[in-house]
Write a protein that holds these residues in place. Structure first.
Motif, short mmCIF file in Angstrom:
data_model
loop_
_atom_site.label_atom_id
_atom_site.label_comp_id
_atom_site.label_asym_id
_atom_site.label_seq_id
_atom_site.Cartn_x
_atom_site.Cartn_y
_atom_site.Cartn_z
N CYS A 51 26.49 60.96 57.58
CA CYS A 51 26.96 60.30 58.79
C CYS A 51 26.51 61.08 60.03
CB CYS A 51 28.48 60.17 58.76
SG CYS A 51 29.15 59.38 60.23
N ILE A 52 26.69 62.40 59.99
CA ILE A 52 26.28 63.24 61.11
C ILE A 52 24.77 63.15 61.33
CG2 ILE A 52 26.08 65.63 61.90
CD1 ILE A 52 28.81 66.10 60.48
N ALA A 53 24.00 63.22 60.25
CA ALA A 53 22.54 63.15 60.36
C ALA A 53 22.11 61.79 60.91
CB ALA A 53 21.90 63.39 58.99
N MET A 54 22.71 60.73 60.42
CA MET A 54 22.33 59.39 60.89
C MET A 54 22.77 59.15 62.33
SD MET A 54 20.51 58.08 58.60
CE MET A 54 20.40 56.40 59.17
N GLN A 55 23.88 59.75 62.76
CA GLN A 55 24.30 59.61 64.15
C GLN A 55 23.34 60.34 65.09
OE1 GLN A 55 28.43 60.72 64.27
NE2 GLN A 55 29.08 58.60 63.94
N GLY A 59 22.42 57.18 66.69
CA GLY A 59 23.57 57.07 67.58
C GLY A 59 24.78 56.53 66.83
N PRO A 60 25.61 55.74 67.48
CA PRO A 60 26.84 55.24 66.86
C PRO A 60 26.60 54.40 65.61
CG PRO A 60 26.84 54.80 69.22
CD PRO A 60 25.50 55.34 68.88
N LEU A 66 29.53 55.63 56.47
CA LEU A 66 30.90 55.82 55.98
C LEU A 66 31.39 54.66 55.13
CD1 LEU A 66 32.54 57.26 59.21
CD2 LEU A 66 31.89 58.51 57.15
N PHE A 67 30.73 53.52 55.21
CA PHE A 67 31.17 52.34 54.48
C PHE A 67 30.25 51.98 53.31
CE2 PHE A 67 32.52 52.09 58.89
CZ PHE A 67 33.90 52.05 58.71
N MET A 68 29.22 52.78 53.07
CA MET A 68 28.28 52.52 51.97
C MET A 68 28.71 53.26 50.71
SD MET A 68 24.73 52.93 54.13
CE MET A 68 23.77 52.98 52.65
N ASN A 69 28.88 52.53 49.61
CA ASN A 69 29.28 53.15 48.35
C ASN A 69 28.22 54.08 47.80
OD1 ASN A 69 31.80 52.01 48.31
ND2 ASN A 69 31.21 50.31 47.00
#
Length: 95
Positions: A51-55, A59-60, A66-69
């Motif tokens: 999540c941090i890397a993708m943000q 960005g947002p 966070l919602f991907m299994n």
């Protein structure tokens, strides 16, 4: 990738489901019942790192991780006694 699987000698069922990404038939070591495990997906360290890397990149929109299994840890639950019988944690694999 070959994974080491421990089998019960009498029933040829796995002792645990660590490393499995799909539901598995096994004998629960808590209630001694044979059955298919239920999968529960939980956010773990890998999920938050992604999540941090993708943000940083998107960005947002990076919060979608966070919602991907596919990015979550998998807990194998006995359908009979509801005990955790195995955990598959997502890990960083460098090849």
């Amino acid at each position: 990738m070959n994974q080491q699987i421990d089998f019960d000698n009498d029933n040829k069922l796995p002792f645990n489901t660590n490393g499995y990404t799909d539901s598995a038939v096994m004998m629960c070591f808590h209630c001694d019942q044979i059955g298919e495990t239920k999968l529960v997906y939980e956010r773990g360290m890998w999920t938050y790192l992604m999540c941090i890397a993708m943000q940083c990149i998107c960005g947002p929109l990076g919060s979608v991780v966070l919602f991907m299994n596919d990015c979550k840890d998998i807990y194998h639950i006995c359908r009979n006694c509801k005990a955790v019988v195995g955990i598959t944690e997502k890990q960083i694999k460098f090849q």
